[in-house]
Design a protein around this motif. Structure first.
Motif, PDB file in Angstrom:
ATOM      1  N   LYS A 104       4.738   5.373  -5.760  1.00  0.00           N
ATOM      2  CA  LYS A 104       4.411   6.803  -5.676  1.00  0.00           C
ATOM      3  C   LYS A 104       4.743   7.347  -4.286  1.00  0.00           C
ATOM      4  O   LYS A 104       5.206   8.483  -4.149  1.00  0.00           O
ATOM      5  CB  LYS A 104       2.931   7.015  -5.991  1.00  0.00           C
ATOM      6  CG  LYS A 104       2.597   6.822  -7.459  1.00  0.00           C
ATOM      7  CD  LYS A 104       1.111   7.057  -7.705  1.00  0.00           C
ATOM      8  CE  LYS A 104       0.753   6.908  -9.186  1.00  0.00           C
ATOM      9  NZ  LYS A 104      -0.694   7.089  -9.422  1.00  0.00           N
ATOM     10  N   LYS A 105       4.492   6.524  -3.276  1.00  0.00           N
ATOM     11  CA  LYS A 105       4.827   6.933  -1.908  1.00  0.00           C
ATOM     12  C   LYS A 105       6.332   7.166  -1.783  1.00  0.00           C
ATOM     13  O   LYS A 105       6.775   8.158  -1.193  1.00  0.00           O
ATOM     14  CB  LYS A 105       4.378   5.859  -0.914  1.00  0.00           C
ATOM     15  CG  LYS A 105       4.702   6.176   0.538  1.00  0.00           C
ATOM     16  CD  LYS A 105       4.250   5.049   1.454  1.00  0.00           C
ATOM     17  CE  LYS A 105       4.607   5.332   2.905  1.00  0.00           C
ATOM     18  NZ  LYS A 105       4.194   4.229   3.805  1.00  0.00           N
ATOM     19  N   ALA A 106       7.118   6.251  -2.374  1.00  0.00           N
ATOM     20  CA  ALA A 106       8.581   6.380  -2.316  1.00  0.00           C
ATOM     21  C   ALA A 106       9.047   7.628  -3.059  1.00  0.00           C
ATOM     22  O   ALA A 106       9.984   8.301  -2.630  1.00  0.00           O
ATOM     23  CB  ALA A 106       9.235   5.131  -2.908  1.00  0.00           C
ATOM     24  N   GLU A 107       8.394   7.947  -4.168  1.00  0.00           N
ATOM     25  CA  GLU A 107       8.767   9.139  -4.929  1.00  0.00           C
ATOM     26  C   GLU A 107       8.465  10.423  -4.163  1.00  0.00           C
ATOM     27  O   GLU A 107       9.042  11.470  -4.462  1.00  0.00           O
ATOM     28  CB  GLU A 107       8.044   9.174  -6.275  1.00  0.00           C
ATOM     29  CG  GLU A 107       8.744   8.412  -7.370  1.00  0.00           C
ATOM     30  CD  GLU A 107       8.287   8.809  -8.756  1.00  0.00           C
ATOM     31  OE1 GLU A 107       9.113   8.794  -9.676  1.00  0.00           O
ATOM     32  OE2 GLU A 107       7.090   9.117  -8.924  1.00  0.00           O
ATOM     33  N   GLY A 108       7.581  10.314  -3.198  1.00  0.00           N
ATOM     34  CA  GLY A 108       7.251  11.482  -2.383  1.00  0.00           C
ATOM     35  C   GLY A 108       8.202  11.704  -1.225  1.00  0.00           C
ATOM     36  O   GLY A 108       8.043  12.649  -0.451  1.00  0.00           O
ATOM     37  N   LYS A 138       0.833  -1.198   0.000  1.00  0.00           N
ATOM     38  CA  LYS A 138       0.000   0.000   0.000  1.00  0.00           C
ATOM     39  C   LYS A 138       0.868   1.248   0.000  1.00  0.00           C
ATOM     40  O   LYS A 138       2.011   1.230   0.434  1.00  0.00           O
ATOM     41  CB  LYS A 138      -0.924   0.007   1.220  1.00  0.00           C
ATOM     42  CG  LYS A 138      -1.945  -1.116   1.222  1.00  0.00           C
ATOM     43  CD  LYS A 138      -2.818  -1.055   2.457  1.00  0.00           C
ATOM     44  CE  LYS A 138      -3.836  -2.194   2.465  1.00  0.00           C
ATOM     45  NZ  LYS A 138      -4.697  -2.154   3.687  1.00  0.00           N
ATOM     46  N   GLY A 139       0.279   2.328  -0.468  1.00  0.00           N
ATOM     47  CA  GLY A 139       0.977   3.609  -0.441  1.00  0.00           C
ATOM     48  C   GLY A 139       0.617   4.368   0.810  1.00  0.00           C
ATOM     49  O   GLY A 139       0.445   3.782   1.882  1.00  0.00           O
ATOM     50  N   SER A 140       0.472   5.674   0.690  1.00  0.00           N
ATOM     51  CA  SER A 140       0.146   6.513   1.836  1.00  0.00           C
ATOM     52  C   SER A 140      -1.232   6.169   2.375  1.00  0.00           C
ATOM     53  O   SER A 140      -2.168   5.907   1.618  1.00  0.00           O
ATOM     54  CB  SER A 140       0.185   7.986   1.427  1.00  0.00           C
ATOM     55  OG  SER A 140       1.463   8.316   0.956  1.00  0.00           O
ATOM     56  N   GLU A 141      -1.330   6.170   3.689  1.00  0.00           N
ATOM     57  CA  GLU A 141      -2.615   5.925   4.336  1.00  0.00           C
ATOM     58  C   GLU A 141      -3.494   7.167   4.222  1.00  0.00           C
ATOM     59  O   GLU A 141      -3.020   8.277   4.094  1.00  0.00           O
ATOM     60  CB  GLU A 141      -2.421   5.583   5.823  1.00  0.00           C
ATOM     61  CG  GLU A 141      -1.605   4.315   6.042  1.00  0.00           C
ATOM     62  CD  GLU A 141      -2.318   3.084   5.571  1.00  0.00           C
ATOM     63  OE1 GLU A 141      -3.566   3.070   5.604  1.00  0.00           O
ATOM     64  OE2 GLU A 141      -1.646   2.132   5.139  1.00  0.00           O
TER      65      GLU A 141
END
Length: 252
Positions: free
Chosen positions: A192-196, A151-154
């Motif tokens: 996408k979370k990692a790119e943020g 999962k990405g951002s909660e």
């Protein structure tokens, strides 16, 4: 003021001790976990984190010797993934090092100066590891392996926000197409979370916190025996190889 400083030190220490080590992270996802490899991790001219170079999928396997964690390897997830095997095994090479045993933070090949770190849903391949003894210093992230399905951002989204987000993504695609811009390969929520994030800072802070945990830890008798067994294994392996080589050259 002194109380505030003590509280900050206490919180930092607690955060360090709550970190999972390399093997705990890999094991927590199970043997069936699959990781997507991206070979390009950098910041663009605007300072934005970019993950690109989507390649094959792999599985992470813990290498054991007499039930002791002795390394790890990345292997192709299927026959369709034309991936080579990346292995760190301290029983087969004296250049391979496990940093901080048993609270392992980093696995390093001292010849190539490459290292591997596992944090949450990510495995990082580090380049130019220059302080492998302390397990902190490195220059680059050569590749990132992102767990498939992570999962990405909660956070909760209303249906209105979802529609706006989809429309915005659609418009961005049209804009990229109009500018002949290569579409992003980083499309999964975890990517996408990692790119943020600032990934170099993320990894460095993890290694720092693990160093605090390692320095505070006292090796048990079992730990010392395990370390001795691993050392004996690699010494025995080198002796065996040398004996085989000597026997070969005696024939020729």
């Amino acid at each position: 003021m002194k109380n505030i400083l003590k509280l900050l030190v206490c919180l930092t220490t607690l955060a360090s001790f709550s970190q999972k080590n390399f093997y705990e992270t890999i094991a927590s996802h199970g043997e069936s976990a699959i990781y997507q490899r991206y070979y390009s991790v950098y910041k663009d001219d605007n300072g934005k984190q970019v993950i690109a170079g989507k390649q094959y999928q792999l599985k992470a396997e813990i290498v054991k010797f007499q039930d002791i964690n002795a390394g790890f390897k990345l292997v192709a997830a299927s026959k369709n993934d034309l991936a080579g095997i990346a292995t760190i095994d301290v029983t087969k090479s004296k250049s391979h090092k496990i940093i901080g045993y048993p609270n392992v933070s980093l696995l390093v090949d001292r010849i190539s100066r490459k290292g591997y770190v596992a944090i949450n849903d990510y495995i990082f391949k580090l380049g130019n590891v220059w302080k492998e003894k302390d397990g902190i210093g490195f220059n680059d992230i050569d590749a990132i392996y992102i767990r498939v399905g992570a999962k990405g951002s909660e956070g909760k989204n209303t249906s209105g926000k979802k529609k706006k987000k989809k429309f915005g993504a659609f418009m961005n695609k049209l804009k990229d197409a109009a500018m002949n811009k290569t579409p992003s390969e980083c499309t999964s929520p975890a990517c996408k979370k990692a790119e943020g994030m600032d990934l170099k800072k993320f990894v460095f802070e993890y290694l720092q916190s693990m160093k605090v945990k390692q320095d505070a830890y006292t090796l048990t008798t079992k730990d010392k025996v395990d370390i001795a067994i691993l050392k004996g294994a690699v010494d025995g392996y080198y002796k065996h190889v040398n004996e085989k080589n000597d026997a070969y050259w005696k024939i020729y």
